[in-house]
Design an enzyme around this catalytic site. Structure first.
Site, PDB file in Angstrom:
ATOM      1  N   GLY A 142       0.791  -1.223   0.000  1.00 11.99           N
ATOM      2  CA  GLY A 142       0.000   0.000   0.000  1.00 11.99           C
ATOM      3  C   GLY A 142       0.819   1.266   0.000  1.00 11.99           C
ATOM      4  O   GLY A 142       1.997   1.286  -0.385  1.00 11.99           O
ATOM      5  N   CYS A 143       0.192   2.344   0.469  1.00 13.59           N
ATOM      6  CA  CYS A 143       0.776   3.682   0.356  1.00 13.59           C
ATOM      7  C   CYS A 143       2.053   3.864   1.163  1.00 13.59           C
ATOM      8  O   CYS A 143       2.858   4.746   0.868  1.00 13.59           O
ATOM      9  CB  CYS A 143      -0.251   4.732   0.786  1.00 13.59           C
ATOM     10  N   ASN A 144       2.254   3.055   2.202  1.00 12.42           N
ATOM     11  CA  ASN A 144       3.455   3.202   3.015  1.00 12.42           C
ATOM     12  C   ASN A 144       4.680   2.541   2.385  1.00 12.42           C
ATOM     13  O   ASN A 144       5.810   2.737   2.808  1.00 12.42           O
ATOM     14  CB  ASN A 144       3.256   2.596   4.402  1.00 12.42           C
ATOM     15  N   MET A 344       2.052   6.415   5.239  1.00 12.76           N
ATOM     16  CA  MET A 344       1.032   5.675   5.985  1.00 12.76           C
ATOM     17  C   MET A 344       0.290   4.749   5.036  1.00 12.76           C
ATOM     18  O   MET A 344       0.112   5.079   3.866  1.00 12.76           O
ATOM     19  CB  MET A 344       0.035   6.634   6.632  1.00 12.76           C
TER      20      MET A 344
END
Length: 357
Positions: A142-144, A344
């Site tokens: 994901g975004c992290n 995050m």
């Protein structure tokens, strides 16, 4: 005479970004799908996003956007990730005066589709990188994940002084959308955009001949009680994968931001007031606001974070590198300055890194 061995330090040598060809305002996206629900329109128009790069489904015979199958979305992901990734990597190499043949390690990140062989293998074939190039693929974090990859590549760089490592985040968010009339999908559809970013790392044993900040350390936190707050799962009704964002995510991230950042800084004997540059993931207006308030930051501190959100939306794992590129272009970072990188994502996870120019 005693010989003192100096541990090589990895430095960020440069960055490059790329996006998909077409950009749309939030109003244009709403009109493209004939969305009239006032709640959904309000969600889009109050997102602090002006434009995003998207590859929308083609028009059908009735003039409406067709529903793409999961197979078509996977094909779109492959095409877009390779195209954007190649351009971002080439831009990064151009910015540091390097050549494709100089790349010795390629770490690829993506969360918007699954590829086997992985994106790293596809790009080595597409661009003609050395077939002996070391590589790794980070999928589904994901975004992290951009900072997870930076951590991996930093270790490789320190173990291979003078060699060039690349972290490439390629997120074809248009290939991970479900278009329907529900508020669940509207939250996701109002936020994400297509983008790719590449960052180059190189370690020097002693001489600081590599421009850019040195990477001092990492700290992370997985918030297990919010494990399901961000997830990508199979939607039986839609017949494809669908991303879910819990409305409480901004508060979960905000409440836990202080602990992980302070732990990162404490390891270096620093306080938040010692940090001059903050590069926070453009996760969304409420997420940025929550982090800003909980860390005691100013609007100026997160100017690049909000600027990237405004101009590109959330480009997932690549977002913080778009912000880094803007900071680099400002030329305001001075020797000795400290910076914190923060991302995050699902887990729920907060990743941080400390750098010094």
């Amino acid at each position: 005479m005693t010989t003192v061995l100096t541990m090589p330090q990895a430095r960020i040598a440069g960055v490059g970004t790329a996006v998909s060809p077409d950009a749309y305002s939030q109003e244009e996206v709403l009109d493209a799908f004939a969305i009239t629900d006032p709640r959904i329109r309000s969600l889009f128009l109050n997102s602090a996003i002006q434009r995003r790069h998207l590859t929308l489904p083609p028009l059908g015979a009735d003039g409406r956007r067709v529903q793409e199958s999961q197979g078509e979305l996977l094909s779109k992901h492959k095409t877009m990730a390779v195209a954007m990734g190649a351009r971002a990597l080439q831009a990064c190499l151009k910015n540091i005066g390097a050549d494709i043949s100089d790349v010795r390690h390629l770490c690829c990140v993506t969360s918007t589709g699954f590829l086997t062989p992985g994106l790293s293998a596809l790009l080595i074939n597409e661009l003609g990188l050395d077939q002996h190039c070391s590589r790794s693929d980070i999928v589904g974090m994901g975004c992290n994940a951009g900072l997870n990859a930076l951590n991996v590549a930093t270790g490789w760089s320190m173990a291979h002084p003078d060699e060039l490592a690349i972290v490439l985040c390629a997120e074809a968010c248009s290939a991970a959308y479900v278009f329907d009339s529900t508020m669940r999908t509207a939250v996701v559809n109002s936020l994400f955009g297509d983008g790719a970013a590449a960052v180059a790392l190189r370690s020097e044993p002693s001489e600081n001949t590599v421009p850019g900040p040195r990477i001092l350390g990492f700290a992370s936190r997985i918030i297990t009680e919010a494990l399901d707050a961000m997830r990508y799962e199979w939607d039986e009704n839609a017949g494809k994968f669908s991303f879910f964002l819990d409305p409480d995510i901004p508060y979960v991230v905000g409440m836990n931001a202080e602990e992980v950042v302070d732990r990162l800084l404490r390891a270096a004997g620093l306080r938040r007031s010692d940090v001059r540059h903050w590069l926070v993931h453009s996760g969304g207006k409420k997420v940025i606001d929550a982090v800003t308030v909980n860390l005691g930051l100013t609007r100026y501190d997160v100017r690049h974070t909000t600027g990237v959100l405004r101009d590109y939306g959330n480009v997932s794992s690549a977002s913080f590198l778009f912000s880094y590129e803007r900071l680099q272009e400002e030329r305001v970072a001075e020797t000795g300055d400290y910076g914190v990188l923060m991302t995050m994502g699902p887990g729920s996870t907060i990743e941080t890194a400390l750098v010094q120019w």
